[in-house]
Design an enzyme around this catalytic site. Structure first.
Site, short mmCIF file in Angstrom:
data_model
loop_
_atom_site.label_atom_id
_atom_site.label_comp_id
_atom_site.label_asym_id
_atom_site.label_seq_id
_atom_site.Cartn_x
_atom_site.Cartn_y
_atom_site.Cartn_z
CG ASP A 252 -2.15 0.79 1.13
OD1 ASP A 252 -2.77 0.76 0.43
OD2 ASP A 252 -1.90 2.19 1.87
CD1 TRP A 253 -1.29 5.69 0.81
CD2 TRP A 253 0.58 6.63 0.39
NE1 TRP A 253 -1.39 6.72 0.19
CE2 TRP A 253 -0.54 7.53 -0.03
CE3 TRP A 253 1.87 7.28 0.44
CZ2 TRP A 253 -0.30 8.85 -0.55
CZ3 TRP A 253 2.01 8.56 -0.26
CH2 TRP A 253 1.07 9.30 -0.71
CD1 TRP B 6 -8.54 4.41 -1.09
CD2 TRP B 6 -10.17 4.21 0.68
NE1 TRP B 6 -8.22 4.95 0.06
CE2 TRP B 6 -9.35 4.39 1.25
CE3 TRP B 6 -11.19 4.10 1.53
CZ2 TRP B 6 -9.01 4.93 2.48
CZ3 TRP B 6 -10.93 4.12 2.77
CH2 TRP B 6 -9.98 4.84 3.14
CG ASP C 274 -5.68 -4.73 -3.64
OD1 ASP C 274 -6.73 -4.32 -3.30
OD2 ASP C 274 -4.71 -4.43 -3.50
CG HIS D 187 -5.36 -3.43 0.23
ND1 HIS D 187 -4.63 -3.10 -1.07
CD2 HIS D 187 -5.18 -2.46 1.04
CE1 HIS D 187 -4.12 -1.91 -0.77
NE2 HIS D 187 -4.24 -1.55 0.41
#
Length: 297
Positions: A119-120, A160, A246, A275
């Site tokens: 992710d980030w 999102w 995901d 995810h």
């Protein structure tokens, strides 16, 4: 700038998180919390979480990597976990997060790093590696990417992004549970909610979706393009370990495999999960990383 520090009592008796806390001042009187397990002289594995999680996400993986003989370092990004949170949204930017992480890595003087990111954690970690190339030995990327805004974001991401900016109360733990294929226990959901006593502590979690470059003139677009120029000549090993469930990052592994030379010939895998594959397949992911790197213990 209003700095908020989550009361320590909110982290009492977290399930499966026995790790001692460590802190560094990364500038602006901001304290970044991190987990540091394993022999201090061992090769470091840097675990970077994303949105809206914290180092708790890696609790299933840390012992496996330590047992294999590595030093595991897992920070909480500013605004998350046990790290300081800033109340004002304008205090956060993509570049600020890069600056804080760069200070963290430099202060610990991490060398020969294996980056594990999701992710980030990838949006920041891939930039961090490209801008500090000599410190990194290899990269394992999962359910992540390095967007420049030159390609349109997925519909799932746009949904999102809109949701995160419009909902009155951001349900952190429930969001993480929804991002998993396995149902999270109530006490685990509570652990993800623990860093956020109220909405004022959730500013970073709300801001992150807005910081993803979605147009070519985004403030972070130029720096991300520069990072891609480094990655497109990167010869060190790069392993992709995406999940099969995901919708937000689907296909990102193929992009990395195509564009990053170091990804050629690596044992790329797809794990079963959503995810947050650390929750759905954390043990399997850690075992794959150990097999890829080689056991040192």
């Amino acid at each position: 700038m209003t700095i908020l520090r989550t009361p320590a009592a909110r982290f009492d008796k977290l399930p499966d998180y026995p790790f001692a806390p460590h802190y560094l001042n990364v500038g602006e009187d901001l304290h970044m919390h991190y987990v540091a397990e394993g022999n201090v002289d061992a090769l470091p594995v840097l675990l970077l979480h994303g949105e809206p999680t914290w180092s708790y996400l890696y609790r299933k993986m840390i012992p496996i990597l330590v047992e294999a003989g590595y030093r595991v370092v897992a920070p909480d990004l500013i605004g998350f976990g046990k790290s300081d949170k800033i109340a004002e949204a304008e205090a956060y930017s993509y570049q600020k997060h890069i600056d804080w992480l760069t200070s963290f890595v430099q202060q610990l003087d991490l060398q020969q790093i294996t980056l594990v990111c999701q992710d980030w954690g990838g949006l920041l970690g891939l930039r961090l590696a490209a801008e500090n190339e000599s410190r990194f030995a290899r990269i394992c990327a999962a359910n992540t990417g390095l967007p420049t805004g030159d390609q349109p974001p997925s519909e799932a991401f746009l949904q999102w992004q809109t949701f995160s900016q419009t909902i009155a109360s951001l349900p952190i733990g429930q969001l993480i549970s929804m991002g998993c294929t396995n149902k999270l226990p109530t006490n685990v959901i509570a652990a993800y909610d623990a860093p956020f006593p109220d909405e004022t502590y959730k500013t970073a979690a709300r801001v992150f979706p807005k910081l993803v470059p979605t147009s070519p003139n985004d403030p972070a677009a130029s720096a991300n393009r520069a990072a891609w120029q480094v990655l497109m000549r990167w010869q060190k090993p790069v392993l992709t370990c995406f999940s099969d469930g995901d919708p937000i990052t689907a296909g990102g592994d193929k992009i990395m495999q195509k564009l990053i030379p170091g990804a050629a010939g690596q044992p790329h895998i797809t794990l079963s999960g959503g995810h947050f594959l650390q929750e759905d397949a954390g043990k399997q992911w850690a075992e794959q990383i150990v097999a890829w790197m080689g056991k040192k213990g």
